[in-house]
Design an enzyme around this catalytic site. Sequence first.
Site, PDB file in Angstrom:
ATOM      1  N   ASP A 111       8.264 -26.703  25.420  1.00 53.18           N
ATOM      2  CA  ASP A 111       8.937 -26.782  24.175  1.00 53.18           C
ATOM      3  C   ASP A 111      10.403 -27.035  24.468  1.00 53.18           C
ATOM      4  OD1 ASP A 111       9.423 -26.386  21.459  1.00 53.18           O
ATOM      5  OD2 ASP A 111       9.472 -24.208  21.362  1.00 53.18           O
ATOM      6  N   GLY A 203      13.434 -19.965  13.742  1.00 55.88           N
ATOM      7  CA  GLY A 203      14.103 -20.960  13.294  1.00 55.88           C
ATOM      8  C   GLY A 203      15.409 -21.049  13.798  1.00 55.88           C
ATOM      9  N   SER A 205      15.431 -21.498  16.705  1.00 51.20           N
ATOM     10  CA  SER A 205      15.124 -22.330  17.754  1.00 51.20           C
ATOM     11  C   SER A 205      15.937 -23.311  18.074  1.00 51.20           C
ATOM     12  CB  SER A 205      13.724 -22.977  17.235  1.00 51.20           C
ATOM     13  OG  SER A 205      12.747 -22.182  16.587  1.00 51.20           O
ATOM     14  N   GLY A 206      15.855 -23.475  19.500  1.00 50.50           N
ATOM     15  CA  GLY A 206      16.583 -24.560  20.181  1.00 50.50           C
ATOM     16  C   GLY A 206      18.259 -24.133  20.395  1.00 50.50           C
TER      17      GLY A 206
END
Length: 249
Positions: A111, A203, A205-206
């Site tokens: 991911d 969220g 996320s990243g």
Amino acid sequence: MQIQVLLLLSRAFLLLSGAWAGEIIGGHEAKPHSRPYMAYLQSQEGANYSGCGGFLVAENFVLTAAHCQGDSITVVLGAHNIEQREPSQQVIPVRRQIPHPQYNRETLKNDIMLLQLQRKVRRDGYVNVISLPSANQRVPPESHCSVAGWGRTHADNEWVSDTLQEVELDVVEDELCEEYHHYNATTMMCGGDPEEGKSSFQGDSGGPLVCGKTAQGLVSRGSDDGTPPAVYTRVSAFIPWIRKTMRRP
């Protein structure tokens, strides 16, 4: 100007819809512009908008999670309050989304994604890159790290934060993340002590898991209620791919 207006309208949509946006549990507001590598990603897919985190790793590349893909993405750098048009902000559309070729959206294996920006950033006191680890470098349990993002600060609160939030947390034993299906210690990290209640959340996320001054991980997934630990993609496992991809024309 048009991009900035679109960003603000999209942000308003996120607030009303409760869609994913950056989220930190048990943290506090970051010192403004203390993390010049932080990126806010505004992704559009059809008529829907979503937000993710990311971090600047080169003058024209941002690293984030592969599940943050969209039809189009706009990156905001140099921001503290993303509801304001701060003079420090650089708003740059993404030229190319490059998810890892073995990314699996069902298992969230690999991911990780590089975003090539349409132009190079202007590096200054508000926008700058963060260091990446050496290939296959390991971060031992009990290492002190931190993660940051924009958004909700509590699992029961659907409103997102205008300002960048951060939280300090520890890397924990891989065994604590075995409850997550398809957890792989080779390419993933486990972060957040369940007894402390500090975590990244949906969220965010990243966004980077920063240990020392290095982005050792990036936010991939967590529990539905924000209870730690959460799963982070192990950046060091992908250094050869990152370097090779950024060298391509």
